[in-house]
Scaffold this motif. Structure first.
Motif, PDB file in Angstrom:
ATOM      1  N   VAL A 199      45.339  34.834  46.806  1.00  0.00           N
ATOM      2  CA  VAL A 199      45.152  36.184  46.274  1.00  0.00           C
ATOM      3  C   VAL A 199      45.995  37.181  47.053  1.00  0.00           C
ATOM      4  O   VAL A 199      46.501  38.150  46.518  1.00  0.00           O
ATOM      5  CB  VAL A 199      43.655  36.554  46.301  1.00  0.00           C
ATOM      6  N   THR A 200      46.177  36.919  48.331  1.00  0.00           N
ATOM      7  CA  THR A 200      46.996  37.849  49.112  1.00  0.00           C
ATOM      8  C   THR A 200      48.486  37.621  48.864  1.00  0.00           C
ATOM      9  O   THR A 200      49.304  38.406  49.307  1.00  0.00           O
ATOM     10  CB  THR A 200      46.697  37.725  50.616  1.00  0.00           C
ATOM     11  N   GLY A 201      48.807  36.558  48.157  1.00  0.00           N
ATOM     12  CA  GLY A 201      50.149  36.463  47.622  1.00  0.00           C
ATOM     13  C   GLY A 201      51.177  35.697  48.428  1.00  0.00           C
ATOM     14  O   GLY A 201      52.357  35.741  48.107  1.00  0.00           O
ATOM     15  N   GLN A 202      50.777  34.970  49.493  1.00  0.00           N
ATOM     16  CA  GLN A 202      51.809  34.178  50.167  1.00  0.00           C
ATOM     17  C   GLN A 202      52.297  33.108  49.208  1.00  0.00           C
ATOM     18  O   GLN A 202      51.520  32.304  48.712  1.00  0.00           O
ATOM     19  CB  GLN A 202      51.280  33.482  51.430  1.00  0.00           C
ATOM     20  N   LYS A 203      53.573  33.161  48.973  1.00  0.00           N
ATOM     21  CA  LYS A 203      54.168  32.226  48.028  1.00  0.00           C
ATOM     22  C   LYS A 203      54.337  30.884  48.726  1.00  0.00           C
ATOM     23  O   LYS A 203      54.618  30.817  49.909  1.00  0.00           O
ATOM     24  CB  LYS A 203      55.529  32.789  47.620  1.00  0.00           C
ATOM     25  N   SER A 204      54.107  29.827  48.008  1.00  0.00           N
ATOM     26  CA  SER A 204      54.361  28.535  48.612  1.00  0.00           C
ATOM     27  C   SER A 204      54.756  27.566  47.529  1.00  0.00           C
ATOM     28  O   SER A 204      54.840  27.910  46.371  1.00  0.00           O
ATOM     29  CB  SER A 204      53.118  28.047  49.326  1.00  0.00           C
ATOM     30  N   LEU A 205      54.964  26.360  47.946  1.00  0.00           N
ATOM     31  CA  LEU A 205      55.542  25.391  47.030  1.00  0.00           C
ATOM     32  C   LEU A 205      54.493  24.625  46.267  1.00  0.00           C
ATOM     33  O   LEU A 205      54.795  23.842  45.393  1.00  0.00           O
ATOM     34  CB  LEU A 205      56.390  24.414  47.849  1.00  0.00           C
ATOM     35  N   ASN A 243      50.696  40.029  41.541  1.00  0.00           N
ATOM     36  CA  ASN A 243      50.312  41.413  41.297  1.00  0.00           C
ATOM     37  C   ASN A 243      48.949  41.527  40.599  1.00  0.00           C
ATOM     38  O   ASN A 243      48.108  42.347  40.952  1.00  0.00           O
ATOM     39  CB  ASN A 243      51.424  42.011  40.432  1.00  0.00           C
ATOM     40  N   ILE A 244      48.725  40.657  39.633  1.00  0.00           N
ATOM     41  CA  ILE A 244      47.466  40.675  38.886  1.00  0.00           C
ATOM     42  C   ILE A 244      46.337  40.114  39.744  1.00  0.00           C
ATOM     43  O   ILE A 244      45.246  40.682  39.799  1.00  0.00           O
ATOM     44  CB  ILE A 244      47.620  39.854  37.573  1.00  0.00           C
ATOM     45  N   LEU A 245      46.597  39.022  40.458  1.00  0.00           N
ATOM     46  CA  LEU A 245      45.533  38.408  41.256  1.00  0.00           C
ATOM     47  C   LEU A 245      45.024  39.347  42.345  1.00  0.00           C
ATOM     48  O   LEU A 245      43.857  39.299  42.729  1.00  0.00           O
ATOM     49  CB  LEU A 245      46.013  37.083  41.865  1.00  0.00           C
ATOM     50  N   ILE A 250      45.171  30.621  34.186  1.00  0.00           N
ATOM     51  CA  ILE A 250      45.252  30.014  35.518  1.00  0.00           C
ATOM     52  C   ILE A 250      45.768  28.589  35.328  1.00  0.00           C
ATOM     53  O   ILE A 250      46.624  28.130  36.054  1.00  0.00           O
ATOM     54  CB  ILE A 250      43.865  30.045  36.186  1.00  0.00           C
ATOM     55  N   ASN A 251      45.245  27.951  34.319  1.00  0.00           N
ATOM     56  CA  ASN A 251      45.792  26.681  33.834  1.00  0.00           C
ATOM     57  C   ASN A 251      45.269  26.468  32.426  1.00  0.00           C
ATOM     58  O   ASN A 251      44.630  27.375  31.869  1.00  0.00           O
ATOM     59  CB  ASN A 251      45.455  25.513  34.783  1.00  0.00           C
ATOM     60  N   ARG A 252      45.484  25.311  31.841  1.00  0.00           N
ATOM     61  CA  ARG A 252      45.139  25.174  30.412  1.00  0.00           C
ATOM     62  C   ARG A 252      43.645  25.312  30.128  1.00  0.00           C
ATOM     63  O   ARG A 252      43.244  25.603  29.008  1.00  0.00           O
ATOM     64  CB  ARG A 252      45.711  23.884  29.805  1.00  0.00           C
ATOM     65  N   LYS A 253      42.807  25.119  31.175  1.00  0.00           N
ATOM     66  CA  LYS A 253      41.355  25.213  30.983  1.00  0.00           C
ATOM     67  C   LYS A 253      40.758  26.554  31.401  1.00  0.00           C
ATOM     68  O   LYS A 253      39.683  26.924  30.948  1.00  0.00           O
ATOM     69  CB  LYS A 253      40.668  24.106  31.812  1.00  0.00           C
ATOM     70  N   HIS A 254      41.443  27.261  32.301  1.00  0.00           N
ATOM     71  CA  HIS A 254      40.871  28.494  32.862  1.00  0.00           C
ATOM     72  C   HIS A 254      41.789  29.688  32.662  1.00  0.00           C
ATOM     73  O   HIS A 254      43.001  29.561  32.711  1.00  0.00           O
ATOM     74  CB  HIS A 254      40.628  28.328  34.369  1.00  0.00           C
ATOM     75  N   LEU A 255      41.156  30.851  32.507  1.00  0.00           N
ATOM     76  CA  LEU A 255      41.936  32.086  32.436  1.00  0.00           C
ATOM     77  C   LEU A 255      41.120  33.228  33.020  1.00  0.00           C
ATOM     78  O   LEU A 255      39.920  33.067  33.292  1.00  0.00           O
ATOM     79  CB  LEU A 255      42.335  32.387  30.982  1.00  0.00           C
ATOM     80  N   LEU A 256      41.785  34.350  33.256  1.00  0.00           N
ATOM     81  CA  LEU A 256      41.058  35.549  33.644  1.00  0.00           C
ATOM     82  C   LEU A 256      40.490  36.115  32.351  1.00  0.00           C
ATOM     83  O   LEU A 256      41.236  36.263  31.373  1.00  0.00           O
ATOM     84  CB  LEU A 256      42.005  36.553  34.316  1.00  0.00           C
ATOM     85  N   ARG A 257      39.199  36.394  32.314  1.00  0.00           N
ATOM     86  CA  ARG A 257      38.566  36.781  31.047  1.00  0.00           C
ATOM     87  C   ARG A 257      39.325  37.930  30.389  1.00  0.00           C
ATOM     88  O   ARG A 257      39.757  38.870  31.068  1.00  0.00           O
ATOM     89  CB  ARG A 257      37.095  37.154  31.260  1.00  0.00           C
TER      90      ARG A 257
END
Ligand code: FA5
Ligand code: MG
Length: 417
Positions: free
Chosen positions: A5-11, A33-35, A110-117
Motif C-alpha cells: 500500500v505504501t507503494g514500494q515497487k518490486s518484482l 496511487n489508488i491503493l 486486484i486479480n480475476r477474483k477480487h476487486l476494489l468494490r
C-alpha cells in the motif's frame, strides 16, 4: 517482496492490501496511487465533511424509523473491507456476465477474483443473509471514471436497505393481519415496467411510495424545504423498478443517488423468504458538495488545515458554508496523439492521475480525428492543472506534462503529434 500500500515497487507476483496478499494476474490493474487511498477512511475521520454528512443522514434514519418498542431499526456498517469478490460486486446482484460494467477498463481489479468494490451494493446480499432487515453501509468505492469537478476515481457511498413483511408493508395503510404470502404472487404474474413478476401491483406501488418519500424527506432534512428535486427512471440489474434522484446544484441537475425495489431473486437467495424490500445507494461527496457549497470533489482529499478547520464542529447539524481558502488560477496544457488499436481511454486517464496526482483538476477529450488516407485516429485532450493551496508555475506544470507524454508513449503505445 510485493507492491504494498505504501507503494514500494518490486518484482513480485503479489499485491499486498490491508494485510492480505493477493496473487496478481492478467486482470490486475490497481495502481499505487489508488491503493494509497485505502488507508484514508475519510468517512470515519472525525469532523471530516464526509463524516459530518453521514452522521446527519444516520440521525435521520435513527430518529424517524422506530419499531413498536420505539428503538431504532436501522444499524450502520462503516468498516467493511473495500476488497470484495467479483461474486459479491456483480454476481450476487444479478449483473449479467457480459455486462460492460464488469470490464477492467471501468474497475480496479486486484486479480480475476477480487476487486476494489465499485459500489456499496456489493454488501447487500451478505448483510441480508446475516438476518438484517434495515441497514446502512458507508464506505469508499473505486471506479475508473472520468475526472472532473463532480467525478473522482475514489468516492464514498451510503447504501440503505429496508425489508418488509406483509404486515409491515400493508401496515403502512393501516392494514394488519394479512396473510404473509399476500406480498408475493405464487403464480408469478407478469413483469412490467412497474413491477416484478412475483409482486402484486399494490406491493410494488407501496414499496415505491415508501422509498421515494423516505428519500425525499431525507433531502428536505439535509437541505431544507426549498431544495428542488426530481425523479428520473433508471435501470439497475439488482432493482426493478429503479430510479435516480437529482437535485439542483449551481443551476444544474446533479444525480445524487440510485434506488429501487430489490429484485426478489436476491432476497430469496439470501434467505429473506416472504419479505420484500427497497434499496438505495447515494454519493456522499455529491451531497456534501451541495450542503457545504464545496466546489470541487478533490477538496475532500485535502489535508490542508485551511480546509479541515472549517468543519471542526461539535454538532454535525451545525450549518457550515465552505469558504474557498485560495483561488489559484489553473494552467492548461493540451496533449494529442495517434492511438493504437487496443487503446482504452481510462488507461490514459489513470496514467494522467497517477503522474499528476491531485494537481490534475480535469481531463477532457476535445477532438477526435480519423486520418482519411492513413486510416488512423488521433485524440486530443485538454488537461487542466490546479493546486488547491498555492499558485502553480507553467514550468512546474510542463515537467509533469512532459512526464505524461513520455509515459503514455512508452506504456500505451500512442504516438504524440
Ligand atoms: C450505484 O452505484 C448503485 N449501486 C446504486 C443503487 C443502490 C441502486 C441500491 C439501486 C439500489 P451509480 O453508479 O449511479 O449507482 O452511483 C450512485 C451514486 O454514486 C451516484 O448517484 C452519484 O451520487 C455517486 N457517484 C457515481 N460515480 C461517481 C464518481 N465518479 N464520483 C463521485 N460520485 C459518484
Ligand atoms: Mg447513476
Amino acid at each position: 517482496m510485493s507492491t504494498t500500500v505504501t507503494g514500494q515497487k518490486s518484482l513480485s507476483e503479489n499485491v499486498e492490501i490491508l494485510g492480505k496478499t493477493y496473487k496478481k494476474d492478467e486482470f490486475t490493474n490497481v495502481t499505487k496511487n489508488i491503493l494509497q487511498k485505502l488507508d484514508r477512511n475519510l468517512h470515519n475521520q472525525h469532523c471530516h465533511p464526509l463524516n459530518l454528512i453521514r452522521k446527519r443522514i444516520e440521525m435521520f434514519f435513527y430518529r424517524n424509523y422506530l419499531n413498536k418498542w420505539r428503538s431504532q431499526i436501522f444499524s450502520v456498517y462503516d468498516s467493511l473491507s473495500p476488497v470484495v469478490t467479483v461474486e459479491q460486486n456483480f454476481d450476487s446482484l444479478l449483473v449479467p456476465v457480459d455486462h460492460v460494467c464488469r470490464s477492467v477498463s471501468d474497475n480496479y481489479y486486484i486479480n480475476r477474483k477480487h476487486l476494489l468494490r465499485a459500489h456499496t451494493s456489493a454488501h447487500q446480499r451478505d448483510l441480508v443473509k446475516s438476518g438484517l432487515d434495515a441497514f446502512l453501509v458507508v464506505g469508499d468505492v473505486y471506479r475508473r471514471d472520468t475526472i472532473d469537478a463532480s467525478h473522482y476515481p475514489v468516492f464514498h457511498q451510503m447504501e440503505g436497505v429496508r425489508l418488509f413483511t406483509s404486515n409491515e408493508l400493508y401496515g403502512l395503510l393501516g392494514m394488519h393481519r394479512l396473510p404473509q404470502q399476500f406480498l408475493i404472487l405464487e403464480d408469478g404474474g407478469a413483469r412490467t415496467k412497474q413491477k416484478q413478476s412475483q409482486h402484486r401491483p399494490e406491493t410494488a406501488k407501496l414499496l415505491e411510495l415508501n422509498l421515494k418519500s423516505t428519500l425525499e424527506k431525507l433531502a428536505y432534512h439535509l437541505f431544507g424545504n426549498e431544495i428542488e428535486v426530481q425523479w428520473v427512471d433508471a435501470y439497475f440489474p439488482f432493482t426493478h423498478p429503479s430510479w435516480e434522484l437529482e437535485i439542483k446544484f449551481h443551476g444544474e441537475w446533479l444525480e445524487v443517488l440510485g434506488c429501487g425495489v430489490m429484485e426478489q431473486e436476491i432476497l430469496d437467495e439470501a434467505g429473506a423468504l416472504g419479505k420484500v424490500g427497497w434499496a438505495f445507494g447515494l454519493g456522499l461527496e455529491r451531497l456534501a458538495m451541495k450542503l457545504y457549497n464545496i466546489p470541487d470533489i478533490r477538496l475532500f482529499w485535502s489535508q490542508d488545515p485551511g480546509f479541515l478547520r472549517q468543519f471542526e464542529v461539535e454538532d454535525p447539524q451545525t450549518s457550515i458554508e465552505f469558504k474557498p481558502f485560495s483561488k489559484c488560477s489553473p494552467c492548461t496544457n493540451d496533449i494529442s496523439f495517434w492511438i493504437p488499436e487496443n487503446y482504452s481511454e481510462n488507461d490514459f486517464y489513470d496514467m494522467v492521475r497517477n503522474i499528476g496526482g491531485d494537481l490534475v483538476e480535469s481531463v477532457s477529450k476535445f477532438d477526435e480525428f480519423l486520418h482519411p488516407k492513413e486510416q488512423r485516429t488521433s485524440h486530443a485532450y485538454r488537461i487542466v492543472y490546479r493546486h488547491m493551496e498555492r499558485p502553480l508555475s507553467q514550468e512546474e506544470v510542463n515537467v509533469i506534462h512532459e512526464k505524461i507524454e513520455k509515459t503514455v508513449t512508452d506504456k500505451l503505445g500512442v504516438e504524440i503529434r
